[in-house]
Design a protein around this motif. Structure first.
Motif, mmCIF file in Angstrom:
data_model
loop_
_atom_site.group_PDB
_atom_site.id
_atom_site.type_symbol
_atom_site.label_atom_id
_atom_site.label_comp_id
_atom_site.label_asym_id
_atom_site.label_seq_id
_atom_site.Cartn_x
_atom_site.Cartn_y
_atom_site.Cartn_z
ATOM 1 N N THR A 1 22.103 -3.352 -3.211
ATOM 2 C CA THR A 1 21.136 -3.069 -4.259
ATOM 3 C C THR A 1 21.435 -3.998 -5.435
ATOM 4 O O THR A 1 22.264 -4.909 -5.328
ATOM 5 C CB THR A 1 21.236 -1.598 -4.734
ATOM 6 O OG1 THR A 1 22.499 -1.396 -5.388
ATOM 7 C CG2 THR A 1 21.123 -0.630 -3.564
ATOM 8 N N HIS A 2 20.796 -3.731 -6.558
ATOM 9 C CA HIS A 2 21.039 -4.528 -7.762
ATOM 10 C C HIS A 2 22.502 -4.446 -8.194
ATOM 11 O O HIS A 2 23.057 -5.416 -8.718
ATOM 12 C CB HIS A 2 20.132 -4.030 -8.894
ATOM 13 C CG HIS A 2 20.250 -4.836 -10.150
ATOM 14 N ND1 HIS A 2 19.678 -6.094 -10.285
ATOM 15 C CD2 HIS A 2 20.873 -4.575 -11.327
ATOM 16 C CE1 HIS A 2 19.941 -6.569 -11.490
ATOM 17 N NE2 HIS A 2 20.664 -5.671 -12.146
ATOM 18 N N ASN A 3 23.158 -3.300 -7.944
ATOM 19 C CA ASN A 3 24.532 -3.106 -8.396
ATOM 20 C C ASN A 3 25.558 -2.959 -7.277
ATOM 21 O O ASN A 3 26.734 -3.273 -7.472
ATOM 22 C CB ASN A 3 24.631 -1.846 -9.280
ATOM 23 C CG ASN A 3 23.853 -1.972 -10.564
ATOM 24 O OD1 ASN A 3 22.716 -1.521 -10.646
ATOM 25 N ND2 ASN A 3 24.444 -2.592 -11.567
ATOM 26 N N LEU A 4 25.142 -2.486 -6.108
ATOM 27 C CA LEU A 4 26.092 -2.206 -5.030
ATOM 28 C C LEU A 4 26.250 -3.404 -4.107
ATOM 29 O O LEU A 4 25.266 -4.056 -3.742
ATOM 30 C CB LEU A 4 25.639 -0.992 -4.227
ATOM 31 C CG LEU A 4 25.769 0.371 -4.910
ATOM 32 C CD1 LEU A 4 25.241 1.467 -4.004
ATOM 33 C CD2 LEU A 4 27.225 0.649 -5.298
ATOM 34 N N ASN A 5 27.512 -3.664 -3.715
ATOM 35 C CA ASN A 5 27.828 -4.801 -2.859
ATOM 36 C C ASN A 5 28.644 -4.335 -1.656
ATOM 37 O O ASN A 5 29.560 -3.522 -1.791
ATOM 38 C CB ASN A 5 28.641 -5.846 -3.616
ATOM 39 C CG ASN A 5 28.075 -6.137 -4.986
ATOM 40 O OD1 ASN A 5 27.080 -6.831 -5.123
ATOM 41 N ND2 ASN A 5 28.708 -5.579 -6.024
#
Length: 247
Positions: free
Chosen positions: A190-194
């Motif tokens: 997502t935009h923040n999760l890697n």
């Protein structure tokens, strides 16, 4: 010869990464980046040892390991990283009985608990934070330095072969320096999760990781230092900071 070639590779890698770092610093002075990032994550995987009792990397010898890490971008390519790794290593001569005469003779087992604190840099081959890309991912190269504390015990079916006595010695605690070097892959969920995956080797500056080099020299090879490896997957969260333009 292997250590000499490895040293040359490490020096060349440091020179190349250093040149990119200074070039990125110079570019950053003339062009302010829109955002900077930091990343906090946790990983699970396995560690495995390579040395006298395990002369070859053996994937099935991996034991569980846990790591936590923090990363801070220095440029679009370079990332500063710190990490803490906790794991356990086990190696047995029994895996090589019938293949290696020394394993048949020694019949030793190594049990080691490892706590590693490391710092280094990642080099991202792609611009991971270019949000114009529909799918964000990048392979990366990592290099650093680590200090570790380890507690181990090496036992043998016949302790006299290793310790020149009837009993195996108790657990001992020691410290060492290592050079972590490896490769990884990172994908933006997502935009923040890697989501990440990494495989790396730890080149130790000691041959005492398996507690054999200080014992009977007939049961060990004093010309090769010990290694251990980490491979695992990770999940991290990225924090963004918007940089105000300079006038």
């Amino acid at each position: 010869m292997i250590l000499r070639n490895l040293s040359t590779l490490l020096i060349c890698a440091l020179v190349q990464i250093g040149s990119v770092f200074f070039a990125s610093t110079a570019l950053g002075q003339s062009q302010t980046r829109e955002r900077s990032t930091s990343e906090l994550g946790i990983g699970i995987g396995g560690i495995v040892y390579k040395g006298e009792v395990a002369p070859r990397y053996r994937f099935l010898s991996n034991r569980p390991a846990l790591t936590v890490f923090y990363k801070k971008d220095l440029s679009r390519a370079l990332v500063l990283r710190t990490s803490l790794l906790l794991g356990r290593v086990k190696a047995e001569d029994a895996f090589y009985e019938g293949e290696l005469p020394l394993a048949d003779y020694r019949r030793a087992t190594v049990n080691t608990s490892v706590l590693e604190l490391a710092a280094g840099i990642d080099y991202n081959f792609l611009d991971y934070y270019d949000f114009r890309r529909r799918i964000r991912w990048t392979p990366y190269f990592t290099l650093g330095v680590a200090g570790l504390a380890y507690n181990n015990k090496t036992t043998a079916v016949n302790p006299k072969i290793i310790y020149n006595q009837d009993n195996n010695e108790p657990y001992r605690t020691a410290f060492a320096i290592a050079v972590p070097i490896g490769v990884g892959f990172k994908y933006a969920l997502t935009h923040n999760l890697n989501l990440g995956a990494e495989f790396g080797a730890r080149v130790l500056f000691t041959d005492t990781f398996d507690n054999l080099s200080t014992q009977n020299e007939q049961v060990m090879n004093p010309s090769h230092n010990d290694w251990y490896f980490y491979n695992g997957i990770s999940l991290s969260y990225t924090f963004y900071r918007i940089n105000c333009p300079q006038f």
